[in-house]
Design a protein around this motif. Structure first.
Motif, mmCIF file in Angstrom:
data_model
loop_
_atom_site.group_PDB
_atom_site.id
_atom_site.type_symbol
_atom_site.label_atom_id
_atom_site.label_comp_id
_atom_site.label_asym_id
_atom_site.label_seq_id
_atom_site.Cartn_x
_atom_site.Cartn_y
_atom_site.Cartn_z
ATOM 1 N N LEU A 50 -1.436 -12.132 -6.022
ATOM 2 C CA LEU A 50 -0.197 -11.559 -5.490
ATOM 3 C C LEU A 50 1.069 -12.156 -6.113
ATOM 4 O O LEU A 50 2.183 -11.732 -5.798
ATOM 5 N N LEU A 51 0.922 -13.149 -6.996
ATOM 6 C CA LEU A 51 2.094 -13.818 -7.586
ATOM 7 C C LEU A 51 2.952 -12.833 -8.386
ATOM 8 O O LEU A 51 2.442 -12.034 -9.168
ATOM 9 N N GLN A 52 4.261 -12.897 -8.185
ATOM 10 C CA GLN A 52 5.217 -12.052 -8.905
ATOM 11 C C GLN A 52 5.836 -12.856 -10.066
ATOM 12 O O GLN A 52 5.838 -14.073 -10.046
ATOM 13 N N PRO A 53 6.369 -12.143 -11.061
ATOM 14 C CA PRO A 53 6.944 -12.872 -12.210
ATOM 15 C C PRO A 53 8.142 -13.732 -11.807
ATOM 16 O O PRO A 53 8.988 -13.296 -11.031
ATOM 17 N N LEU A 54 8.181 -14.958 -12.343
ATOM 18 C CA LEU A 54 9.367 -15.796 -12.163
ATOM 19 C C LEU A 54 10.385 -15.410 -13.227
ATOM 20 O O LEU A 54 10.027 -14.830 -14.255
ATOM 21 N N SER A 62 0.875 -1.170 0.000
ATOM 22 C CA SER A 62 0.000 0.000 0.000
ATOM 23 C C SER A 62 0.913 1.220 0.000
ATOM 24 O O SER A 62 2.130 1.080 -0.164
ATOM 25 N N ASP A 63 0.349 2.407 0.227
ATOM 26 C CA ASP A 63 1.191 3.613 0.284
ATOM 27 C C ASP A 63 2.160 3.557 1.461
ATOM 28 O O ASP A 63 3.204 4.208 1.447
ATOM 29 N N THR A 64 1.805 2.795 2.501
ATOM 30 C CA THR A 64 2.610 2.813 3.728
ATOM 31 C C THR A 64 3.196 1.455 4.099
ATOM 32 O O THR A 64 3.916 1.360 5.091
ATOM 33 N N VAL A 65 2.862 0.419 3.357
ATOM 34 C CA VAL A 65 3.288 -0.941 3.734
ATOM 35 C C VAL A 65 3.878 -1.665 2.529
ATOM 36 O O VAL A 65 3.346 -1.562 1.427
ATOM 37 N N GLU A 66 4.971 -2.404 2.757
ATOM 38 C CA GLU A 66 5.531 -3.289 1.742
ATOM 39 C C GLU A 66 5.583 -4.699 2.321
ATOM 40 O O GLU A 66 6.112 -4.909 3.420
ATOM 41 N N THR A 67 5.003 -5.678 1.625
ATOM 42 C CA THR A 67 5.212 -7.075 2.010
ATOM 43 C C THR A 67 5.633 -7.834 0.760
ATOM 44 O O THR A 67 5.036 -7.681 -0.311
ATOM 45 N N TRP A 68 6.678 -8.632 0.867
ATOM 46 C CA TRP A 68 7.213 -9.409 -0.259
ATOM 47 C C TRP A 68 7.959 -10.607 0.309
ATOM 48 O O TRP A 68 8.720 -10.473 1.267
#
Ligand SMILES: [Zn+2]
Length: 353
Positions: free
Chosen positions: A266-270, A237-243
């Motif tokens: 939420l899947l990111q590119p491989l 979000s504007d204030t949170v990063e989760t990865w």
């Protein structure tokens, strides 16, 4: 390692590793009697430890280790055997047609009804309390009867309603494919509450899937690649990063499943240059096909006051599209750790001290 021929509760004798026997000495210098904690440190004895002499007096076996004497009574060994056999209730898998158990909130003032309800939650991975209060935030006190809440980035209590400024797809009226939350954390919460406060909109039926039952439909080659290849998930979000980059599947050495991590959104590119990417995608395609197969899904409508609890490393949730113009829909989420609830159930049933 030397093995000691030793009487085991029930009558037969077993070959028991000497280090096990020494480690489970019940004496007051080896255990803290009031808490039944270990004090004896295994590294304080030689790795090739052997008994000097073993004798039996009545129902007590006495082992002389040279520098220490251990006395194993039949009562002590019976308690040890109980601890060795301890296990939580086993999951009972399900597919389409499954209906989560429902219990009225008022019934949960009764201990036996509470135990029965929590047992169904633990075995099925999903259960519903009906007629709960619909004041926002009331879900926290309800789940805290059995487990502490688990705070994650974004918020302790998550509001799910149509919000154009929302940070994820849940804040639209779109259909949501089955997923578990917070796949973008190394340790996603293992328990989730979905508490419907008001549901006057057309559509939006809830969908749940027994993820372990779906995994059991895949072959070993697919399970191996899904267990081995770490993939990224991100939510922000504007204030949170989760990865986090983690495999989708975790298994024990006996093949039983520990957890499934699955979030289409939420899947990111491989890395397409990675030689495992093609086989991962084929396995992921088969997993996604099974996950979205109606034969593996059960659906139902949550009404205001319905409190759905999920074993979130196993059971995935989603929803059908709804029509926001037809009425209000407001859901709140909070997380907890399913382990805490399992162990509260064990305590309610009665754990041997
Ligand atoms: Zn001792």
């Amino acid at each position: 390692m030397s093995l000691v021929n030793f009487p085991w509760p029930g009558g037969e004798r077993r070959s028991i590793p000497a280090l096990w026997l020494r480690d489970n000495c019940p004496c007051e210098s080896c255990r803290v009697a009031s808490t039944n904690e270990h004090r004896m440190l295994i590294s304080s004895v030689p790795i090739d430890l052997e008994p000097v002499a073993t004798t039996q007096v009545g129902d007590t076996v006495i082992v002389d280790w040279g520098d220490h004497v251990s006395r194993y009574s039949a009562d002590w060994m019976a308690m040890i055997a109980t601890q060795v056999a301890r296990a939580h209730p086993m999951p009972r898998s399900w597919r389409a047609g499954f209906e989560p158990s429902r219990v009225d909130m008022a019934e949960l003032d009764d201990r036996a009804a509470t135990v029965a309800f929590l047992e169904r939650f633990v075995t099925d991975g999903a259960a519903i309390i009906t007629n709960t209060p619909t004041e926002p935030g009331s879900l926290v006190d309800i789940i805290r009867r059995w487990a502490p809440t688990l705070e994650v980035p974004f918020a302790l209590v998550h509001d799910v309603f149509v919000d154009p400024a929302g940070y994820n797809i849940a804040h639209t009226a779109e259909a949501l494919p089955p997923h578990n939350d917070m796949a973008s954390r190394k340790h996603p919460p293992s328990g989730q509450v979905l508490h419907m406060l008001v549901n006057d909109a057309d559509g939006g039926d809830s969908i749940i899937v027994d993820g372990f039952a779906v995994l059991a439909q895949l072959d070993e080659a697919d399970l191996a690649v899904l267990s081995d290849v770490a993939v990224g998930f991100r939510q922000f979000s504007d204030t949170v990063e989760t990865w986090a980059t983690e495999p989708l599947v975790r298994r024990r050495s006996d093949g039983s499943f520990v957890s499934l991590r699955y979030s289409n959104q939420l899947l990111q590119p491989l890395d397409p240059a990675n030689p495992t990417t093609a086989s991962w995608y084929e396995a992921y395609h088969r997993l996604s096909t099974a996950m979205n197969d109606r034969a593996n899904q059960t659906d139902f409508r949550l009404d205001g006051g319905d409190f759905l609890m999920l074993d979130a490393h196993r059971v995935l949730h989603g929803r059908a599209e709804f029509s926001p113009g037809t009425g209000q829909r407001h859901l709140q989420d909070v997380y907890f750790d399913s382990d805490d609830l399992r162990n509260e159930l064990a305590r309610l049933i009665g754990v041997e001290r």
